[in-house]
Design an enzyme around this catalytic site. Structure first.
Site, PDB file in Angstrom:
ATOM      1  CE  LYS A 268      -1.781   1.445   4.036  1.00 39.66           C
ATOM      2  NZ  LYS A 268      -1.470   2.949   4.336  1.00 39.66           N
ATOM      3  CG  ASN A 269       2.058   2.869   3.776  1.00 43.69           C
ATOM      4  OD1 ASN A 269       0.929   3.147   3.262  1.00 43.69           O
ATOM      5  ND2 ASN A 269       2.389   2.554   4.932  1.00 43.69           N
TER       6      ASN A 269
ATOM      7  CB  CYS B  96      -5.358  10.271  11.682  1.00 43.80           C
ATOM      8  SG  CYS B  96      -3.851   9.386  11.726  1.00 43.80           S
TER       9      CYS B  96
ATOM     10  NE  ARG C 186      -7.116   3.995   5.565  1.00 42.11           N
ATOM     11  CZ  ARG C 186      -6.181   4.452   6.495  1.00 42.11           C
ATOM     12  NH1 ARG C 186      -6.432   4.326   7.689  1.00 42.11           N
ATOM     13  NH2 ARG C 186      -4.848   4.575   6.060  1.00 42.11           N
TER      14      ARG C 186
ATOM     15  NE  ARG D 174      -0.065  10.093  10.284  1.00 41.35           N
ATOM     16  CZ  ARG D 174      -0.192   9.113   9.523  1.00 41.35           C
ATOM     17  NH1 ARG D 174      -1.577   8.441   9.676  1.00 41.35           N
ATOM     18  NH2 ARG D 174       0.528   8.594   8.575  1.00 41.35           N
TER      19      ARG D 174
ATOM     20  CG  ASP E  85       2.752   1.278   9.653  1.00 40.80           C
ATOM     21  OD1 ASP E  85       2.379   2.236  10.332  1.00 40.80           O
ATOM     22  OD2 ASP E  85       3.337   1.381   8.549  1.00 40.80           O
TER      23      ASP E  85
HETATM   24  N1  EPU Z   1       6.064  14.766  11.162  1.00 35.93           N
HETATM   25  C1  EPU Z   1       5.975  15.862  11.424  1.00 35.93           C
HETATM   26  N2  EPU Z   1       5.819  16.819  10.433  1.00 35.93           N
HETATM   27  C2  EPU Z   1       5.885  16.572   9.224  1.00 35.93           C
HETATM   28  C3  EPU Z   1       5.687  15.228   8.762  1.00 35.93           C
HETATM   29  C4  EPU Z   1       5.583  14.322  10.004  1.00 35.93           C
HETATM   30  O1  EPU Z   1       5.919  16.528  12.671  1.00 35.93           O
HETATM   31  O2  EPU Z   1       5.509  17.363   8.499  1.00 35.93           O
HETATM   32  C5  EPU Z   1       6.055  13.828  12.222  1.00 35.93           C
HETATM   33  C6  EPU Z   1       4.738  12.682  12.377  1.00 35.93           C
HETATM   34  O3  EPU Z   1       3.833  13.496  13.092  1.00 35.93           O
HETATM   35  C7  EPU Z   1       5.104  11.742  12.878  1.00 35.93           C
HETATM   36  C8  EPU Z   1       6.777  11.667  12.510  1.00 35.93           C
HETATM   37  O4  EPU Z   1       6.876  12.924  12.052  1.00 35.93           O
HETATM   38  O5  EPU Z   1       5.283  11.651  14.450  1.00 35.93           O
HETATM   39  C9  EPU Z   1       6.849  10.604  11.487  1.00 35.93           C
HETATM   40  O6  EPU Z   1       5.882  10.670  10.426  1.00 35.93           O
HETATM   41  P1  EPU Z   1       5.907  10.437   8.661  1.00 35.93           P
HETATM   42  O7  EPU Z   1       5.623  11.627   8.175  1.00 35.93           O
HETATM   43  O8  EPU Z   1       7.395   9.466   8.697  1.00 35.93           O
HETATM   44  O9  EPU Z   1       4.637   9.627   8.845  1.00 35.93           O
HETATM   45  P2  EPU Z   1       3.837   9.468   7.274  1.00 35.93           P
HETATM   46  O10 EPU Z   1       4.665   9.935   6.116  1.00 35.93           O
HETATM   47  O11 EPU Z   1       2.430  10.243   7.625  1.00 35.93           O
HETATM   48  C10 EPU Z   1       4.101   7.006   6.689  1.00 35.93           C
HETATM   49  C11 EPU Z   1       3.091   5.747   6.449  1.00 35.93           C
HETATM   50  C12 EPU Z   1       2.511   5.233   7.747  1.00 35.93           C
HETATM   51  C13 EPU Z   1       3.604   4.789   8.670  1.00 35.93           C
HETATM   52  C14 EPU Z   1       4.596   6.056   8.861  1.00 35.93           C
HETATM   53  C15 EPU Z   1       5.863   5.803  10.008  1.00 35.93           C
HETATM   54  C16 EPU Z   1       2.311   6.242   4.089  1.00 35.93           C
HETATM   55  C17 EPU Z   1       1.233   6.416   3.375  1.00 35.93           C
HETATM   56  N3  EPU Z   1       2.078   6.230   5.654  1.00 35.93           N
HETATM   57  O12 EPU Z   1       3.177   8.104   7.129  1.00 35.93           O
HETATM   58  O13 EPU Z   1       1.657   4.149   7.450  1.00 35.93           O
HETATM   59  O14 EPU Z   1       3.193   4.535  10.020  1.00 35.93           O
HETATM   60  O15 EPU Z   1       5.146   6.561   7.716  1.00 35.93           O
HETATM   61  O16 EPU Z   1       6.637   4.840   9.222  1.00 35.93           O
HETATM   62  O17 EPU Z   1       3.438   5.846   3.791  1.00 35.93           O
HETATM   63  C18 EPU Z   1      -0.106   2.732   8.000  1.00 35.93           C
HETATM   64  O18 EPU Z   1       0.304   2.129   6.834  1.00 35.93           O
HETATM   65  O19 EPU Z   1      -0.990   2.301   8.725  1.00 35.93           O
HETATM   66  C19 EPU Z   1       0.578   3.990   8.177  1.00 35.93           C
HETATM   67  C20 EPU Z   1       0.058   4.665   9.274  1.00 35.93           C
END
Ligand code: EPU
Length: 416
Positions: A22-23, A116, A396, A121, A304
């Protein structure tokens, strides 16, 4: 609303095939917006998040055709640069439209995703990096508007490792003028998969998979035909199911390198694991040992997989400590596991789990994808019947989960 009904206690055995990631699929599908052509993808999982992506791409003017696990995206006739609230609220990864839209159309208006269940996030790091590439960013009426001429390469250091942040900026930087260096970049396999696809589209990227990625901007990209990599979180979820219920379960079509941290921890818990080139066979121990985990960005232990491991520890012989360092509120499964008889205490970002002999089936629900998967796993080993509600969270991100478990011998059905 659908629910999944499980009668626990069956030993799972046999082989199960892993679906596409998915990701990895989400950013790759959005990268199709970078070209004035038709891209095609195989091994795309059939999931609600993929359907949400299809809806958003279609809204933007792309023509999307889906046939089973194959998808074609014709991005020639984009007609708007706006990702509306109604589509973004269904899937926060819709924010991945931002980078490609600014790069291709020079402007984007994307609804800000809300918080969420697992945390606030924010996307501040995506926006800061886009601004560094020369985009003018405005936040108004719940939307982020980014406008730019041609983006300009820049040196960007992310304050924290962000997976979709790294992906969004990669997609913006490939068409920028000059060189971009991303430091403290995410090293997740999904980032590497995106970089591979972008490179095949004609982008000039080096260092993907390390924390420093260099992108030399090019004037245009061409469409691509690409296969989506296997889902490492689905792989890990089946590995935990096998360790919990006995196995042996052979997980086929996976990428063992991507789950090394999970393999290590399952071995520590006593599971027997044989690793093949594209398969992993897991046999559970008579009684799982309590282990400690701490979630970390890749290659550390994935957040995850945290909820699924908590089920293992709930029935382990001993105590396990889980430290969640990525998201501030990713223990929503704890209260539901407790209702099933688990002994878990939470203090801040740490949960202490004292193993019990048996969980007891109960009606449960969760408001997050991986938490829902954890409740299904708990149901597989619990006494009597567990009903997992709000199955749309599972849909999802897991393709036909109950069918795959049923084929391995679980007593599990979906009821409408
Ligand atoms: N963060 C910030 N500011 C930002 C971006 C992130 O503070 O601009 C913080 C987040 O709040 C969090 C940390 O940085 O505390 C890491 O978040 P990240 O941005 O890496 O998460 P994401 O990109 O939103 C992806 C996956 C998630 C997975 C995380 C961590 C996708 C679509 N989603 O989310 O997957 O948990 O990386 O590995 O790739 C899932 O599949 O169930 C899922 C939640």
């Amino acid at each position: 609303m659908d629910k999944i009904v499980i009668k626990g206690g069956r030993r799972l055995q046999g082989a199960v095939a892993v679906s596409g990631s998915k990701n990895a699929a989400l950013p790759i599908l959005f990268s199709s917006l970078l070209t004035d052509g038709v891209s095609s993808y195989t091994n795309v999982p059939e999931l609600r998040d993929i359907d949400s992506t299809r809806q958003l791409l279609t809204h933007l003017g792309a023509r999307v055709e889906t046939e089973g696990h194959a998808m074609r995206v014709d991005a020639r006739g984009l007609c708007t640069h706006e990702a509306p609230y109604d589509l973004v609220r269904k899937m926060r990864a819709s924010v991945l439209a931002l980078g490609p839209l600014v790069a291709r159309l020079k402007r984007a208006r994307v609804s800000l995703p809300g918080g969420c269940a697992i945390g606030a996030r924010p996307i501040n790091l995506h926006l800061k990096a886009l601004a560094a590439l020369g985009a003018e960013i405005r936040l108004e009426h719940g939307y982020v508007t980014a406008t730019a001429g041609r983006l300009r390469g820049a040196e960007i250091t992310f304050d924290t490792v962000t997976v979709t942040g790294t992906e969004n900026i990669l997609m913006a930087a490939v068409l920028a003028e000059g060189t971009t260096v991303l430091r403290n970049a995410a090293r997740e396999p999904e980032v590497v998969a995106l970089a591979d696809v972008l490179s095949r589209m004609g982008a000039d990227i080096s260092g993907a998979g390390t924390s420093e990625i260099t992108v030399r901007g090019v004037a245009a990209l061409r469409p691509v035909a690409a296969e989506i990599i296997p889902d490492r979180i689905e792989t890990g979820t089946f590995m935990v199911a096998a360790a919990l219920t006995g196995g042996p379960v052979e997980i086929v079509g996976c990428e063992p390198r991507h789950v090394a941290a999970v393999v290590d921890k399952l071995r520590e818990a006593g599971a027997d694991i044989r690793v093949g080139e594209r398969s992993i066979t897991v046999t559970g121990p008579p009684r799982i040992a309590g282990i400690d985990i701490q979630t970390q960005p890749y290659p550390g232990f994935p957040t995850d997989m945290q909820a699924q491991f908590m089920v293992l520890m709930s029935v382990a012989d001993g105590v396990g400590v889980v430290a969640e360092t990525i998201f501030e509120n990713r223990f929503i499964h704890v209260s539901e596991l407790r209702r099933m008889g688990a002994d878990i205490r939470v203090s801040g970002n740490t949960a202490t789990v004292r193993g019990v002999r048996r969980l007891s089936g109960a009606p449960v629900m969760a408001t997050d994808l991986r938490a829902s998967a954890c409740l299904v796993l708990a149901g597989l080993v619990a006494e009597n019947t567990t009903e997992v509600q709000r199955v749309y969270h599972l849909d999802r991100g897991y393709e036909a989960l109950e069918k795959k478990f049923a084929a391995l011998g679980a007593d599990i059905v979906r009821r409408r």
